[in-house]
Design a protein around this motif. Structure first.
Motif, short mmCIF file in Angstrom:
data_model
loop_
_atom_site.label_atom_id
_atom_site.label_comp_id
_atom_site.label_asym_id
_atom_site.label_seq_id
_atom_site.Cartn_x
_atom_site.Cartn_y
_atom_site.Cartn_z
N TYR A 106 22.94 58.95 0.42
CA TYR A 106 22.90 60.25 -0.24
C TYR A 106 23.82 60.31 -1.45
CZ TYR A 106 20.49 62.08 3.92
OH TYR A 106 19.60 62.32 4.94
N LEU A 107 24.81 59.41 -1.51
CA LEU A 107 25.78 59.42 -2.62
C LEU A 107 25.22 58.76 -3.87
CD1 LEU A 107 29.01 58.50 -0.62
CD2 LEU A 107 28.21 60.78 -1.31
N GLY A 108 24.10 58.07 -3.74
CA GLY A 108 23.48 57.43 -4.89
C GLY A 108 23.79 55.95 -4.96
N LYS A 112 30.22 53.53 -5.21
CA LYS A 112 30.80 52.45 -4.41
C LYS A 112 32.09 52.93 -3.74
CE LYS A 112 28.68 48.65 -6.92
NZ LYS A 112 28.86 47.32 -7.56
N THR A 113 32.06 52.97 -2.43
CA THR A 113 33.20 53.44 -1.66
C THR A 113 34.34 52.44 -1.69
OG1 THR A 113 31.66 54.56 -0.16
CG2 THR A 113 33.93 54.27 0.61
N ASP A 114 35.54 52.92 -1.94
CA ASP A 114 36.73 52.07 -1.82
C ASP A 114 37.31 52.15 -0.42
OD1 ASP A 114 37.20 51.00 -4.57
OD2 ASP A 114 37.20 53.13 -5.05
N LEU A 115 37.31 53.36 0.16
CA LEU A 115 37.91 53.54 1.49
C LEU A 115 37.11 54.56 2.29
CD1 LEU A 115 40.36 52.70 3.27
CD2 LEU A 115 41.49 54.79 2.47
N ALA A 157 35.26 47.20 -0.28
CA ALA A 157 35.31 48.42 0.52
C ALA A 157 36.08 48.20 1.82
CB ALA A 157 33.89 48.89 0.82
N GLU A 158 36.89 49.19 2.20
CA GLU A 158 37.74 49.08 3.39
C GLU A 158 37.59 50.33 4.26
OE1 GLU A 158 41.35 46.35 1.67
OE2 GLU A 158 41.35 48.46 1.10
N VAL A 159 38.18 50.26 5.46
CA VAL A 159 38.04 51.34 6.44
C VAL A 159 39.42 51.74 6.95
CG1 VAL A 159 37.06 52.05 8.65
CG2 VAL A 159 35.78 50.48 7.17
N LEU A 160 39.68 53.04 6.95
CA LEU A 160 40.88 53.59 7.58
C LEU A 160 40.45 54.42 8.78
CD1 LEU A 160 43.94 53.97 7.61
CD2 LEU A 160 43.63 55.97 6.13
N LEU A 161 40.68 53.89 9.97
CA LEU A 161 40.41 54.60 11.21
C LEU A 161 41.56 55.54 11.53
CD1 LEU A 161 39.46 51.44 13.30
CD2 LEU A 161 37.81 53.11 12.44
N TRP A 162 41.26 56.66 12.15
CA TRP A 162 42.34 57.47 12.72
C TRP A 162 41.89 58.03 14.05
CZ3 TRP A 162 42.12 63.00 13.05
CH2 TRP A 162 41.07 63.62 12.34
N SER A 163 42.81 58.02 15.00
CA SER A 163 42.49 58.51 16.34
C SER A 163 42.71 60.01 16.38
CB SER A 163 43.35 57.80 17.39
OG SER A 163 44.74 57.94 17.12
N GLN A 164 41.80 60.71 17.04
CA GLN A 164 41.69 62.16 16.92
C GLN A 164 42.83 62.91 17.60
OE1 GLN A 164 38.04 64.73 18.19
NE2 GLN A 164 37.56 63.78 16.22
N SER A 165 43.11 64.10 17.04
CA SER A 165 44.06 65.03 17.64
C SER A 165 43.54 65.48 19.00
CB SER A 165 44.26 66.25 16.73
OG SER A 165 43.02 66.86 16.43
N LEU A 166 44.44 65.93 19.84
CA LEU A 166 44.05 66.31 21.20
C LEU A 166 43.52 67.74 21.26
CD1 LEU A 166 46.95 64.78 23.31
CD2 LEU A 166 44.60 63.94 23.11
N PRO A 167 42.51 67.99 22.10
CA PRO A 167 42.02 69.34 22.35
C PRO A 167 42.90 70.03 23.40
CG PRO A 167 40.77 67.79 23.62
CD PRO A 167 41.78 66.98 22.84
#
Length: 247
Positions: A106-108, A112-115, A157-167
């Motif tokens: 959808y971005l076209g 090109k994604t960097d992160l 292109a790279e990936v930054l994962l983050w673990s979710q906040s608690l409910p």
């Protein structure tokens, strides 16, 4: 410092280059439910058309993606930072793996994604998804993202994962151990893939809930962050993307 050494996007930021950030995940990744959420694009699952979420009430706190962008612009004043949000509320990691290539499309063709800033967990936990299945889905998102970038000749292109906040951990549906299990799977993905790093925000929230009631850090008193938690997420991610002075 370890994170700094894992990702080359720092070099682009420090060199004042143009950097494309893409946020992918569920409703928390759209920025829901910051009080200042007044225009966050959300691409429809069925039509691909872009709409927006609107809250916009006092004290008008920006969403964490907006705060992250602003902080990076302050820390790297010569860099041009573009931010796109491909997250969609109500989705789980299996949906994320199935649809990431379409969403990126959808971005076209020229974008090109960097992160890729990637997080799932809340809806997965609600569905009682096992840690093994969560791992498979998240790893597949990384694979599909890498394959997409190979096709468009975007090798950096790279990936930054983050673990979710608690409910709200008083709710039967939500067990902190489930989120910590998901975080452990993300650690393995980080260790096993080049160009992938992890911010362990779940660990931070394990500490936060020792002194905070759910009403202090949640908007809905169930799972969505309030302005306090929004700031914690933004601070955690911006700190991860800003090297220490010795670097």
């Amino acid at each position: 410092d370890i994170l700094f050494n894992r990702l080359s996007v720092f070099k682009k930021l420090k060199n004042g280059e143009e950097v494309n950030l893409v946020v992918y995940g569920d409703s928390i990744s759209t920025g829901w439910s910051s009080s200042g959420l007044n225009y966050v694009n959300s691409i429809s699952l069925k039509t691909g058309e872009t709409g927006s979420y609107v809250l916009n009430f006092p004290p008008y706190t920006p969403t964490w993606p907006e705060m992250l962008k602003a902080e990076l612009e302050k820390n790297y004043p010569n860099a041009k930072i573009n931010l796109k949000i491909l997250a969609l509320g109500g989705t789980k990691s299996n949906w994320g793996a199935k649809n990431i290539k379409q969403r990126l499309g959808y971005l076209g063709e020229d974008f090109k994604t960097d992160l890729l800033i990637l997080c799932y967990g809340g809806n997965d936990a609600t569905a009682k998804m096992s840690s093994d299945d969560f791992f498979t889905n998240m790893q597949n998102i990384v694979y599909e993202f890498q394959d997409h970038n190979a096709i468009i000749n975007n090798s950096g292109a790279e990936v930054l994962l983050w673990s979710q906040s608690l409910p709200n951990t008083a709710a039967v549906t939500y067990d902190p151990e489930v989120y910590l299990g998901y975080q452990s799977e993300l650690e393995y993905i980080e260790e096993s893939n080049e160009g992938v790093a992890l911010v362990k925000l779940t660990d931070q929230f394990v500490e936060i809930i020792q002194s905070k009631d759910a009403i202090d850090y949640l908007n809905t008193n169930v799972n969505h962050p309030n302005d306090f938690t929004t700031r914690i997420i933004a601070q955690g991610l911006s700190a991860a993307l800003t090297p220490s002075a010795k670097e």
